[in-house]
Design a protein around this motif. Structure first.
Motif, short mmCIF file in Angstrom:
data_model
loop_
_atom_site.label_atom_id
_atom_site.label_comp_id
_atom_site.label_asym_id
_atom_site.label_seq_id
_atom_site.Cartn_x
_atom_site.Cartn_y
_atom_site.Cartn_z
N MET A 5 33.01 30.40 35.99
CA MET A 5 33.88 30.48 37.05
C MET A 5 34.89 29.52 36.96
O MET A 5 35.85 29.63 37.23
CB MET A 5 32.32 30.38 38.19
N ALA A 6 33.89 28.40 36.84
CA ALA A 6 35.87 27.00 37.60
C ALA A 6 36.98 27.44 37.11
O ALA A 6 38.07 27.19 37.30
CB ALA A 6 34.60 25.45 37.41
N ARG A 7 36.49 27.61 35.31
CA ARG A 7 37.10 27.61 34.52
C ARG A 7 38.47 28.51 35.10
O ARG A 7 39.92 28.38 35.14
CB ARG A 7 36.93 27.43 32.78
N LEU A 8 37.96 29.93 34.97
CA LEU A 8 39.12 30.68 35.97
C LEU A 8 39.48 30.91 36.93
O LEU A 8 40.22 31.03 37.09
CB LEU A 8 37.28 32.16 36.30
N VAL A 18 21.37 44.40 41.21
CA VAL A 18 21.52 45.41 41.02
C VAL A 18 22.79 45.90 39.76
O VAL A 18 22.96 47.33 39.86
CB VAL A 18 20.95 46.33 42.92
N ALA A 19 23.84 45.34 40.15
CA ALA A 19 25.17 46.01 39.85
C ALA A 19 24.96 46.10 38.31
O ALA A 19 24.17 45.62 37.95
CB ALA A 19 26.14 45.05 39.99
N ASP A 20 26.17 47.40 38.23
CA ASP A 20 25.60 47.12 36.12
C ASP A 20 26.65 46.15 35.54
O ASP A 20 25.39 45.99 34.10
CB ASP A 20 26.76 48.26 36.36
N HIS A 21 26.83 45.39 36.24
CA HIS A 21 27.55 44.52 35.21
C HIS A 21 27.71 43.03 36.51
O HIS A 21 29.15 42.66 37.33
CB HIS A 21 29.24 44.20 34.86
N PRO A 22 26.39 42.18 37.05
CA PRO A 22 26.73 41.51 37.84
C PRO A 22 27.83 39.99 36.88
O PRO A 22 28.52 39.27 38.29
CB PRO A 22 25.35 40.43 37.49
N ALA A 23 27.84 40.10 36.29
CA ALA A 23 29.35 38.96 35.64
C ALA A 23 30.87 39.98 36.47
O ALA A 23 31.57 38.64 36.59
CB ALA A 23 29.26 38.76 34.45
N ALA A 24 30.75 40.60 35.75
CA ALA A 24 31.89 41.30 36.29
C ALA A 24 32.10 40.88 38.13
O ALA A 24 33.14 40.77 38.74
CB ALA A 24 32.50 42.20 36.15
N TYR A 25 31.41 40.95 38.51
CA TYR A 25 30.78 41.02 40.12
C TYR A 25 31.75 39.73 40.39
O TYR A 25 32.37 39.14 41.96
CB TYR A 25 30.27 41.71 40.01
N PHE A 66 39.49 34.18 28.26
CA PHE A 66 38.51 34.39 28.70
C PHE A 66 37.94 35.45 27.71
O PHE A 66 36.57 36.02 27.60
CB PHE A 66 37.59 35.04 29.72
N ASP A 67 38.67 35.99 26.63
CA ASP A 67 38.08 36.76 25.71
C ASP A 67 37.73 38.55 26.27
O ASP A 67 36.38 39.13 25.54
CB ASP A 67 37.85 36.86 24.57
N LEU A 68 38.37 38.34 27.50
CA LEU A 68 37.57 40.07 27.68
C LEU A 68 38.00 41.45 27.82
O LEU A 68 39.55 40.99 27.17
CB LEU A 68 37.21 39.68 29.16
N SER A 69 37.34 42.10 26.97
CA SER A 69 37.78 43.31 26.60
C SER A 69 38.75 44.18 27.81
O SER A 69 38.44 43.07 29.17
CB SER A 69 36.41 44.37 26.72
N GLU A 70 39.84 45.16 27.60
CA GLU A 70 40.55 45.62 28.68
C GLU A 70 39.83 46.45 29.92
O GLU A 70 39.08 46.14 30.91
CB GLU A 70 41.12 46.89 28.16
N ARG A 71 38.35 47.26 29.73
CA ARG A 71 37.40 47.59 29.95
C ARG A 71 36.70 46.46 31.60
O ARG A 71 36.19 46.27 32.44
CB ARG A 71 36.34 47.73 29.90
N GLU A 72 36.00 45.01 30.49
CA GLU A 72 35.70 44.15 31.62
C GLU A 72 36.62 44.02 32.83
O GLU A 72 36.20 43.00 33.51
CB GLU A 72 35.32 43.24 30.63
N THR A 73 37.70 43.73 31.81
CA THR A 73 38.96 43.28 32.94
C THR A 73 39.47 44.56 34.19
O THR A 73 39.40 43.55 35.42
CB THR A 73 40.35 43.19 32.49
N ALA A 74 39.05 45.21 33.95
CA ALA A 74 39.37 46.15 35.44
C ALA A 74 38.74 46.28 36.02
O ALA A 74 38.51 46.17 37.64
CB ALA A 74 40.05 47.64 34.21
N ARG A 75 37.09 46.00 35.45
CA ARG A 75 36.01 46.33 35.96
C ARG A 75 35.97 44.64 36.95
O ARG A 75 35.22 44.50 38.13
CB ARG A 75 34.42 46.02 34.99
N THR A 76 36.38 43.76 36.53
CA THR A 76 36.47 42.53 37.15
C THR A 76 37.34 42.27 38.90
O THR A 76 37.51 42.32 39.99
CB THR A 76 36.06 41.16 36.64
N LEU A 77 38.45 43.50 37.85
CA LEU A 77 39.69 42.64 38.93
C LEU A 77 39.64 43.93 39.80
O LEU A 77 40.18 44.60 40.91
CB LEU A 77 41.42 43.17 38.44
#
Length: 172
Positions: A1-4, A35-42, A108-119
């Motif tokens: 999280m600090a690198r991001l 309970v989130a599907d993707h806590p790291a993305a949250y 961070f080598d996230l996929s397009e889907r992971e990036t979309a979910r994060t943002l």
């Protein structure tokens, strides 16, 4: 999280504090995160939102200072520095969404889907913003090196070097 946080803010100043603030925010919303599907993305989304807020605050502060100051800092010619520092400086010049997409996809080598979910944006927006961000980085880095007279590593390659865990060289 600090690198991001570091890459989104463009400097290490405050990146650790921002990451700590994000962890506190996640902790306060733990039932929701759990309970989130993707806590790291949250959690990455919280970092991105806090970084956006911090950048906006800094911009407002700089505008206020500029109103009260008639002196402007002289621009120093670019010193001979590494490609990583050049990319970091170019990243700071990108609008936040482009910067966030490029950083999440390539550092961070996230996929397009992971990036979309994060943002909290669509996959199509991630694709277009990443493409435009890379094109703008190429333009910025090309102009920073005398219009491309010297060989400059591609921004994707150099952005990946910002990720300490990324292995690999340029193969030359």
């Amino acid at each position: 999280m600090a690198r991001l946080a570091h890459l989104l803010l463009g400097s290490s100043d405050g990146a650790d504090d921002l990451a700590a603030d994000a962890l506190v925010a996640v902790w306060h919303q733990w039932e929701r995160v759990r309970v989130a599907d993707h806590p790291a993305a949250y959690a990455r989304g919280v970092v991105a939102n806090l970084a956006r807020s911090r950048i906006r605050s800094l911009v407002r502060e700089r505008r206020r200072v500029a109103l009260f100051s008639s002196q402007r800092a002289d621009h120093v010619d670019d010193p001979d520095i590494s490609a990583v520092v050049d990319v970091q400086a170019a990243l700071v010049r990108l609008p936040f969404r482009k910067r966030a997409c490029v950083v999440l996809r390539h550092a961070f080598d996230l996929s397009e889907r992971e990036t979309a979910r994060t943002l909290g944006i669509s996959v199509g927006t991630v694709k277009s913003q990443t493409s435009r961000g890379i094109a703008e980085l190429e333009r910025l880095l090309g102009s920073a090196h005398g219009g491309g007279q010297q060989p400059v590593p591609g921004p994707q390659e150099t952005v990946r070097k910002l990720h300490p865990g990324h292995a690999g060289g340029n193969g030359r």
